[in-house]
Design an enzyme around this catalytic site. Structure first.
Site, short mmCIF file in Angstrom:
data_model
loop_
_atom_site.label_atom_id
_atom_site.label_comp_id
_atom_site.label_asym_id
_atom_site.label_seq_id
_atom_site.Cartn_x
_atom_site.Cartn_y
_atom_site.Cartn_z
N ALA A 117 0.82 -1.21 0.00
CA ALA A 117 0.00 0.00 0.00
C ALA A 117 0.86 1.26 0.00
O ALA A 117 0.47 2.29 0.56
CB ALA A 117 -0.93 -0.01 1.21
N HIS A 118 2.04 1.19 -0.61
CA HIS A 118 2.92 2.37 -0.68
C HIS A 118 3.04 2.80 -2.14
O HIS A 118 3.23 1.95 -3.01
CB HIS A 118 4.31 2.03 -0.11
CG HIS A 118 4.28 1.63 1.33
ND1 HIS A 118 4.73 2.45 2.34
CD2 HIS A 118 3.83 0.50 1.92
CE1 HIS A 118 4.57 1.84 3.50
NE2 HIS A 118 4.02 0.65 3.28
N ARG B 169 14.93 -23.48 -4.08
CA ARG B 169 16.28 -23.19 -4.55
C ARG B 169 16.66 -21.73 -4.31
O ARG B 169 17.81 -21.36 -4.45
CB ARG B 169 16.39 -23.52 -6.05
CG ARG B 169 16.55 -25.02 -6.32
CD ARG B 169 16.87 -25.31 -7.77
NE ARG B 169 15.73 -25.04 -8.64
CZ ARG B 169 14.77 -25.93 -8.93
NH1 ARG B 169 14.82 -27.13 -8.40
NH2 ARG B 169 13.79 -25.61 -9.71
N HIS C 11 -4.10 -11.80 6.50
CA HIS C 11 -2.71 -11.61 6.10
C HIS C 11 -1.90 -12.90 6.15
O HIS C 11 -0.96 -13.08 5.35
CB HIS C 11 -2.03 -10.57 7.00
CG HIS C 11 -2.35 -9.16 6.64
ND1 HIS C 11 -3.53 -8.56 6.96
CD2 HIS C 11 -1.62 -8.22 5.98
CE1 HIS C 11 -3.53 -7.31 6.51
NE2 HIS C 11 -2.37 -7.08 5.91
N ASP D 61 -0.54 -3.58 12.32
CA ASP D 61 -0.43 -2.89 11.02
C ASP D 61 -1.79 -2.26 10.69
O ASP D 61 -2.21 -2.21 9.53
CB ASP D 61 0.02 -3.86 9.91
CG ASP D 61 0.45 -3.13 8.63
OD1 ASP D 61 0.61 -1.90 8.68
OD2 ASP D 61 0.60 -3.80 7.60
N GLY E 239 -2.97 -2.87 4.97
CA GLY E 239 -3.03 -2.85 6.42
C GLY E 239 -4.26 -3.61 6.90
O GLY E 239 -5.03 -4.15 6.12
ZN LIG Z 1 3.58 -2.91 5.24
#
Ligand SMILES: [Zn+2]
Length: 370
Positions: free
Chosen positions: A134-135, A219, A243, A265, A301
């Protein structure tokens, strides 16, 4: 005030029954219940009798609540979480421009100075584009030291989330840790080796382990295995049933009971209704308690309180004492906060928990909250 608890949980002990005595905002006695020896004049009769008493909850990753973000209305956000049991709060800020973040850190600094907040967490702008969550991608940056330092110098930053594979990432972890600030690996596409190097340099844990980071491949074990394999790394988990799968939460808590840190969060909708919200600069739609970037499937969040996360963890099969300590002493010790325990001389922050390990009463600084 003299409290009798059928069960009293501290950072290192469980007393059944237990005793807690407060004077003003401080704890003056804690231990097994003893009806004699309460001092001359002490009747031995408690002022309050409760079931399970635990330290006040400590949330080191939270963006807001009660309809507000820390960056816009910290009083409302603090109040929303405090009345549900989070007596120690670190305010998390999402990615914005350097100028906006510096202004937000300066705005929040007095709340830390007064003890209303325990510190500030910068979640961004030093995050991976591939795992931005969410950025806003356009504002993500490499952790160049003068820029990082500028924000650390602006106020009481206690924690920084870093995508350690970004240019300068490992070196930033070294310098951040050298200042006594927690560097947490998160929102990252780092490989295993780079994460190990960051942990050796001073990074000390994971920002929401599993979420917004490169997943495990047999791997290419990536950041998750490096964090799990480190003997000391703190492991944030968002235990809202969305989440992280309940079975994964139970497995990690069983295999790493000393290192799990429950966090919310939470964004503004925690302790508030479904609806449309703003997180940083992005629109977020909250439906049935799940926050997503508007028009997408990306989780933005949670709407958790830490009380709810604690009760969820127990419901998912986590040992209750592990869950309590994961929401009290573990986060406090990770960030070096004087909180998360009931000890003589400490601030009298406590919660009463019901049979489902949910908070029913809250004491902060020796006062019961309404
Ligand atoms: Zn975050």
């Amino acid at each position: 005030m003299l409290i009798h608890a059928e069960r009293l949980v501290t950072a290192d002990e469980v007393y059944e029954p237990g005793l807690l005595r407060t004077e003003g905002n401080r704890v003056v006695d804690v231990g097994p219940w003893h009806s004699s020896g309460l001092g001359s004049g002490g009747s031995g009769r408690p002022d309050v009798e409760v079931g399970t008493l635990a330290p006040g909850l400590v949330d080191v990753h939270c963006h807001g609540g009660g309809g507000a973000s820390f960056s816009t209305d910290p009083v409302t956000a603090i109040e929303a979480h405090r009345r549900t049991g989070t007596t120690t709060q670190v305010a998390s800020l999402v990615t914005e421009t350097y100028d906006d973040l510096e202004a937000q850190v300066r705005m929040l600094a007095p709340y830390v100075a007064s003890g209303e907040l325990a510190g500030i967490h910068l979640e961004g702008p030093w995050l991976a584009e591939e795992f931005h969550g969410a950025h806003p991608v356009a504002l993500l940056r490499d952790p160049k030291w003068p820029k990082v330092e500028r924000l650390l110098d602006a106020g009481p930053v206690k924690m920084v989330t870093i995508a350690v594979e970004r240019t300068g990432g490992v070196e930033a972890c070294r310098r951040i840790a050298a200042r006594g600030v927690v560097a947490a690996v998160g929102h990252t596409n780092a490989d295993y080796e780079t994460t190990v190097a960051a942990l050796a340099a001073g990074a000390s844990g994971a920002t929401h382990l599993f979420n917004a980071m490169r997943p495990i491949h047999h791997r290419q074990p990536g950041p998750i295995v490096a964090l799990l394999a480190d003997p000391d790394a703190a492991l944030e988990l968002i235990v809202d049933g969305t989440h992280t799968h309940p079975a994964l939460v139970a497995y990690i808590a069983r295999t790493h009971p000393e290192r799990v840190v429950l966090v919310t969060d939470a964004m503004a909708a925690a302790g508030a209704a479904d609806g449309d919200y703003i997180l940083g600069t992005l629109s977020v739609a909250v439906r049935e308690g799940v926050a997503r970037i508007a028009g997408t499937n990306t989780i933005a969040g949670s709407t958790l309180t830490l009380s709810k996360a604690l009760a969820n963890a127990v419901a998912y099969g986590v040992d209750p004492l592990v869950a309590v300590r994961a929401s009290t002493v573990r986060p406090a010790r990770w960030l070096g906060l004087d909180a998360g325990d009931l000890r003589v001389g400490g601030r009298a922050d406590a919660v009463v928990l019901d049979e489902d390990w949910a908070v029913t009463r809250v004491m902060r600084a020796g006062e019961w909250l309404a």
